[in-house]
Design a protein around this motif. Structure first.
Motif, mmCIF file in Angstrom:
data_model
loop_
_atom_site.group_PDB
_atom_site.id
_atom_site.type_symbol
_atom_site.label_atom_id
_atom_site.label_comp_id
_atom_site.label_asym_id
_atom_site.label_seq_id
_atom_site.Cartn_x
_atom_site.Cartn_y
_atom_site.Cartn_z
ATOM 1 N N VAL A 31 0.828 -1.202 0.000
ATOM 2 C CA VAL A 31 0.000 0.000 0.000
ATOM 3 C C VAL A 31 0.865 1.256 0.000
ATOM 4 O O VAL A 31 1.823 1.372 0.769
ATOM 5 C CB VAL A 31 -0.943 0.032 1.233
ATOM 6 N N VAL A 32 0.499 2.184 -0.867
ATOM 7 C CA VAL A 32 1.053 3.541 -0.838
ATOM 8 C C VAL A 32 -0.129 4.462 -0.545
ATOM 9 O O VAL A 32 -1.125 4.447 -1.271
ATOM 10 C CB VAL A 32 1.706 3.924 -2.179
ATOM 11 N N SER A 33 -0.052 5.238 0.532
ATOM 12 C CA SER A 33 -1.183 6.068 0.939
ATOM 13 C C SER A 33 -0.840 7.553 0.823
ATOM 14 O O SER A 33 0.311 7.955 0.999
ATOM 15 C CB SER A 33 -1.592 5.747 2.382
ATOM 16 N N LYS A 34 -1.873 8.348 0.531
ATOM 17 C CA LYS A 34 -1.728 9.791 0.416
ATOM 18 C C LYS A 34 -2.943 10.468 1.055
ATOM 19 O O LYS A 34 -4.070 9.991 0.945
ATOM 20 C CB LYS A 34 -1.637 10.218 -1.059
ATOM 21 N N LYS A 35 -2.679 11.623 1.709
ATOM 22 C CA LYS A 35 -3.761 12.410 2.296
ATOM 23 C C LYS A 35 -4.286 13.462 1.325
ATOM 24 O O LYS A 35 -5.342 14.046 1.553
ATOM 25 C CB LYS A 35 -3.293 13.112 3.570
ATOM 26 N N SER A 36 -3.547 13.735 0.262
ATOM 27 C CA SER A 36 -3.911 14.783 -0.686
ATOM 28 C C SER A 36 -4.191 14.179 -2.051
ATOM 29 O O SER A 36 -3.375 13.416 -2.590
ATOM 30 C CB SER A 36 -2.787 15.825 -0.795
ATOM 31 N N SER A 37 -5.323 14.541 -2.631
ATOM 32 C CA SER A 37 -5.648 14.050 -3.971
ATOM 33 C C SER A 37 -4.697 14.639 -5.007
ATOM 34 O O SER A 37 -4.357 13.978 -5.996
ATOM 35 C CB SER A 37 -7.099 14.394 -4.315
ATOM 36 N N VAL A 38 -4.259 15.875 -4.783
ATOM 37 C CA VAL A 38 -3.325 16.512 -5.720
ATOM 38 C C VAL A 38 -1.980 15.784 -5.707
ATOM 39 O O VAL A 38 -1.394 15.491 -6.760
ATOM 40 C CB VAL A 38 -3.144 18.004 -5.371
ATOM 41 N N GLN A 39 -1.488 15.466 -4.495
ATOM 42 C CA GLN A 39 -0.216 14.739 -4.396
ATOM 43 C C GLN A 39 -0.341 13.337 -4.997
ATOM 44 O O GLN A 39 0.589 12.837 -5.645
ATOM 45 C CB GLN A 39 0.206 14.643 -2.932
ATOM 46 N N ALA A 40 -1.496 12.701 -4.789
ATOM 47 C CA ALA A 40 -1.708 11.362 -5.354
ATOM 48 C C ALA A 40 -1.672 11.404 -6.879
ATOM 49 O O ALA A 40 -1.106 10.515 -7.531
ATOM 50 C CB ALA A 40 -3.048 10.802 -4.867
ATOM 51 N N LEU A 41 -2.249 12.455 -7.455
ATOM 52 C CA LEU A 41 -2.240 12.595 -8.913
ATOM 53 C C LEU A 41 -0.814 12.785 -9.434
ATOM 54 O O LEU A 41 -0.429 12.193 -10.452
ATOM 55 C CB LEU A 41 -3.127 13.778 -9.326
ATOM 56 N N GLU A 42 -0.014 13.601 -8.731
ATOM 57 C CA GLU A 42 1.374 13.822 -9.143
ATOM 58 C C GLU A 42 2.173 12.525 -9.079
ATOM 59 O O GLU A 42 2.968 12.209 -9.979
ATOM 60 C CB GLU A 42 2.013 14.885 -8.253
ATOM 61 N N LEU A 58 -10.552 13.310 -9.414
ATOM 62 C CA LEU A 58 -9.265 12.617 -9.397
ATOM 63 C C LEU A 58 -9.328 11.363 -10.277
ATOM 64 O O LEU A 58 -8.400 11.083 -11.055
ATOM 65 C CB LEU A 58 -8.899 12.235 -7.956
ATOM 66 N N ALA A 59 -10.433 10.608 -10.167
ATOM 67 C CA ALA A 59 -10.576 9.395 -10.966
ATOM 68 C C ALA A 59 -10.521 9.705 -12.463
ATOM 69 O O ALA A 59 -9.884 8.986 -13.244
ATOM 70 C CB ALA A 59 -11.889 8.693 -10.615
ATOM 71 N N GLN A 60 -11.180 10.786 -12.862
ATOM 72 C CA GLN A 60 -11.168 11.162 -14.278
ATOM 73 C C GLN A 60 -9.754 11.484 -14.759
ATOM 74 O O GLN A 60 -9.356 11.100 -15.857
ATOM 75 C CB GLN A 60 -12.095 12.354 -14.500
ATOM 76 N N GLU A 61 -8.987 12.209 -13.908
ATOM 77 C CA GLU A 61 -7.612 12.560 -14.280
ATOM 78 C C GLU A 61 -6.730 11.313 -14.358
ATOM 79 O O GLU A 61 -5.882 11.191 -15.249
ATOM 80 C CB GLU A 61 -7.036 13.565 -13.265
ATOM 81 N N LEU A 62 -6.921 10.384 -13.421
ATOM 82 C CA LEU A 62 -6.123 9.151 -13.428
ATOM 83 C C LEU A 62 -6.409 8.329 -14.679
ATOM 84 O O LEU A 62 -5.490 7.753 -15.285
ATOM 85 C CB LEU A 62 -6.434 8.319 -12.178
#
Length: 644
Positions: free
Chosen positions: A559-570, A596-600
Motif C-alpha cells: 500500500v502507498v497512501s496519500k492524504k492529498s488528492s493533488v499529491q496522489a495525482l502527481e 481525481l478518478a477522471q484525471e487518473l
C-alpha cells in the motif's frame, strides 16, 4: 404550455435557471426579470403559472416582491417559490411565509427538488384555477337565475342538479333544497336533507358556531363571502370544503343564502404532501451534512476494532468485547443510512435473520420511553424460523407498531403484548385466503394493546399516508404506511383488528426461508480473500489513511497512501504503471474523488478505481459507472467488504 417567471438580479443565475427548467420541463415557457419592479410588472402582464423568486436583491428584495404580488388581485393566486441561500435563518423563512411564499428552494438548487416543487406548484395552480373558474361561473349563474326564480324554478333546478359542486338553498341555516351533488357529497339520498339544520353537517358545535360567527356577518355585509371548514358525512367521516354563500332577502325576517360547497380535500392533501416533502428535504440536508464526518469516525472505530480482534487470541475475552464494539459501530452506520433514505434512495441489504433478536432490542429501547403504567409482555423466544430481511427496516416496523400501541395507552395505562409464532398459508385454506399471500410458511409477529381502540369507520384508512387521528404536532401520519410498505416489500402483509374501548391487534406476516434458500444466502465464513498487488489509497482523514493502509496490508497488499488528492495525482503521473488499483475518498479538498478518478483514467484508462463516500449528492452508483469507476462503496468500510 406552462409559463414560468424567474426573478433574479444576476443575469448568470437567470441563464442557468432557464436552461435547467428547459431541460427538466421541455414544454414550459420561461420568462425572466432582472429586478423586483420588473418582475412585478411582468407578472401582471404575463400572468405566469409559477414564479421562482430570489430573496436577496437590491432595491426591492424578494419579500417585498412577494408582498406586492399577493396583494394584487391579478397575481395573488400565482404560486411563489422563493430561492434562498442554504444557510437561511429561520427568521427569514418565517418572514418569507408571512409575505405569502408557497415554497422554498435552497441554493445550490437540486434539480430533482426543483422539478418536484415546480410540478407541484403547477398542478396546484391548475386545480385552483379550475375550481375558481367553475365557482365563478356557477355563482354568476346562481345570481342570474335567482332573479328569475319564480318563472324558471324547474330550469334552475335542472342546472343545479347537474353541477359538479354542491349547491343548496338555506333559510336561517336550515337547508330548504340541495342538489344531487350536495347529497352525494354528504352521503345522503337525494332530497333527504330538506328541512335539516346545518348543524348536522358539522362534527362538533364549536366549528358550527365558528362558521356562523365568522361567515354570516361577511355575507350579510358584502352580499357574498367564502370560508373553509370541515363537514361531516352521514357515516361520520369528515372532509375539507370551501363554502361560498350569496345572500338574498325574502319577505320578513328570514335570512336566505344560496350556498356552493366544493370538496377541497385533494388540494389540502397536496398541500400537506408539499409541506411534508419540505420537512423531509430539510432533514435530508441536515443528514447529508453530518453523514460524511460521522461515517469517517465510524470507519476508524470499526476498522481499529477489527484489527485489534485479528491481533487478539481467539479465545480471549477481549474478542467478545471487540465484537460488541463492531456490532454497535455497524448499527450506528445502519442508523446513518436510514436517515439518508430521507434524501436519497438507499439500497437496503437483506440477510437471513431471527426476528426475535430485533424484537428484544426494540422492546429494550421502548421500556426506557414508555410510562411505568404500561406493562410489556413478550413471547419472542420461540425459534419461529429465519426470514430474509433488512434488520434496520424490521426494527423500524416493530418500533412504529409498538409506539402507536404505547400512545393508545398513554393516559390510562395497559398491557403491550408482543408475540412471535408461525402460520401455514395453504392454497385451499379459506381461513387464510383473505391475507392475499402465496401458499407457504410464514412468521407471524403480533403487537397487541389494551388501549382505546380504533373506530370502525376509519379502520380502512389507517394505512393511508398522512392519515392520523392525533392532534397537530403529535404525528405525521406516516408510521403505519411506512410499516406496511416495508412489510409488503419483504413479500409479507400486515393486518389490523380493533374494537373501540377494547384495544387493537396488529399481525405482521413475513415469509420464512427454507433451508436451501437460507444456506444460499448466509454469509460465508471462509477466510478473507487476500492478494499481493500494489494499491494507491487516498483519504484526507489521517485516521482513515492509517486504518485503510493497515487493513490492506493485513490482507497481503502493498500500500502507498496519500492524504492529498493533488499529491496522489502527481505520484501517479510520475509512475502510472506502478499501481494495480486505486481506492479514493470522494469528498476531499482541492480535488474531489470523482475528479481525481477522471484525471487518473486520462493518464491510464485501464486503471481500476474504487470510489468511497459517506454521503454525496454529487455522485451516484450509476454516474460513477458511467465515468468508468469500477465500484462505488459507502463508508464505513469493514474488513470483509474491503477484502472482497
Amino acid at each position: 404550455m406552462p409559463k414560468i417567471l424567474a426573478i433574479d438580479d444576476k443575469k448568470d443565475n437567470l441563464i442557468t435557471l432557464s436552461a435547467l427548467l428547459k431541460a427538466l420541463l421541455p414544454d414550459c415557457e420561461v420568462i425572466t426579470a432582472l429586478s423586483g419592479p420588473e418582475g412585478v410588472e411582468k407578472a401582471k402582464a404575463e400572468l405566469p403559472d409559477t414564479i421562482l423568486l430570489d430573496i436577496k436583491m437590491p432595491g426591492m428584495d424578494g419579500y417585498e416582491v412577494c408582498n406586492r404580488l399577493k396583494e394584487d388581485e391579478q397575481t395573488k393566486h400565482i404560486p411563489v417559490i422563493m430561492i434562498s441561500a442554504i444557510k437561511t435563518e429561520s427568521e427569514d423563512l418565517v418572514k418569507g411565509l408571512e409575505s405569502g411564499a408557497d415554497a422554498y428552494l435552497a441554493k445550490p438548487i437540486d434539480e430533482y427538488v426543483l422539478t418536484a416543487q415546480v410540478k407541484t406548484a403547477l398542478r396546484v395552480k391548475r386545480a385552483e384555477d379550475m375550481l375558481r373558474d367553475q365557482k365563478d361561473l356557477l355563482e354568476e349563474m346562481v345570481r342570474e337565475r335567482t332573479r328569475a326564480l319564480r318563472e324558471s324554478e324547474e330550469r334552475m333546478k335542472a342546472i343545479l342538479r347537474a353541477s359538479p359542486v354542491g349547491i343548496g338553498l338555506f333559510m336561517n341555516r336550515e337547508l330548504q333544497w340541495g342538489n344531487e351533488t350536495l347529497h352525494r357529497m354528504l352521503g345522503y339520498e337525494d332530497g333527504s336533507l330538506s328541512g335539516q339544520n346545518a348543524r348536522i353537517f358539522y362534527a362538533d358545535d364549536e366549528e358550527f358556531d365558528r362558521v356562523g360567527q365568522e361567515h354570516i356577518p361577511v355575507v350579510e355585509k358584502n352580499g357574498i363571502g367564502e370560508i373553509e371548514t370541515r363537514w361531516m358525512r352521514k357515516d361520520g367521516t369528515t372532509f375539507d370544503c370551501r363554502i361560498r354563500s350569496c345572500s338574498f332577502h325574502p319577505r320578513g325576517p328570514i335570512k336566505g343564502y344560496i350556498v356552493t360547497v366544493g370538496d377541497i380535500s385533494e388540494s389540502k392533501r397536496l398541500e400537506a404532501q408539499l409541506q411534508q416533502a419540505q420537512k423531509m428535504e430539510a432533514i435530508g440536508t441536515l443528514a447529508g451534512g453530518i453523514a460524511h464526518d460521522f461515517n469517517n469516525i465510524l470507519g476508524a472505530i470499526i476498522g481499529y476494532a477489527e484489527l485489534a480482534k485479528m491481533k487478539a487470541p481467539p479465545e480471549s475475552d477481549v474478542v467478545a468485547d471487540l465484537n460488541q464494539v463492531i456490532k454497535s459501530g455497524n448499527r450506528a452506520a445502519d442508523l446513518v443510512h436510514q436517515i439518508l433514505t430521507v434524501s436519497r434512495r438507499h439500497k437496503k441489504k437483506r440477510q437471513p435473520m431471527q426476528l426475535k433478536y430485533i424484537v428484544k432490542e426494540a422492546l429494550k429501547m421502548l421500556k426506557a420511553t414508555l410510562p411505568s403504567t404500561i406493562e410489556i409482555r413478550e413471547d419472542s423466544w420461540k425459534d419461529a424460523g429465519a426470514i430474509n430481511a433488512d434488520p434496520a427496516q424490521m426494527h423500524q416496523v416493530i418500533m412504529n407498531l409498538c409506539t402507536n400501541a404505547g400512545q393508545a395507552m398513554q393516559q390510562n395505562g395497559g398491557v403491550l403484548e408482543v408475540r412471535i409464532g408461525n402460520m401455514e398459508v395453504g392454497a385451499e385454506d379459506p381461513g387464510s385466503r383473505y391475507l392475499d399471500l402465496p401458499p407457504g410458511s410464514y412468521l407471524r409477529l403480533t403487537v397487541k394493546d389494551t388501549g382505546y381502540g380504533i373506530p370502525r369507520h376509519i379502520m380502512d384508512k389507517i394505512f393511508d399516508p398522512y392519515f392520523t387521528t392525533k392532534d397537530v404536532g403529535e404525528g405525521t401520519g406516516l408510521g403505519l404506511s411506512v410499516a406496511q410498505g416495508i412489510v409488503k416489500a419483504h413479500g409479507g402483509t400486515i393486518t389490523a383488528y380493533s374494537e373501540p374501548g377494547q384495544g387493537t391487534t396488529f399481525n405482521v406476516y413475513l415469509p420464512i426461508m427454507d433451508e436451501a434458500e437460507k444456506a444460499e444466502k448466509e454469509e460465508s465464513k471462509e477466510p478473507l480473500p487476500t492478494g499481493s498487488e500494489r494499491i494507491l489509497f487516498i483519504d484526507d482523514e489521517q485516521a482513515l489513511v492509517e486504518i485503510g493502509s493497515q487493513m490492506l496490508e493485513r490482507l497481503g497488499y502493498e500500500v502507498v497512501s496519500k492524504k492529498s488528492s493533488v499529491q496522489a495525482l502527481e505520484l501517479f503521473r510520475a509512475e502510472p504503471d506502478k499501481f494495480d488499483l486505486v481506492i479514493t475518498d470522494m469528498t476531499m479538498p482541492h480535488m474531489t474523488g470523482d475528479k481525481l478518478a477522471q484525471e487518473l483514467m486520462k493518464i491510464r484508462p485501464d486503471i481500476p478505481i474504487i470510489l468511497c463516500t459517506g454521503h454525496s449528492r454529487l455522485v451516484s452508483e450509476k454516474k460513477a459507472k458511467e465515468m468508468g469507476i469500477r465500484e462505488l462503496v459507502f463508508k464505513p468500510l469493514v474488513m470483509r467488504n474491503l477484502a472482497e
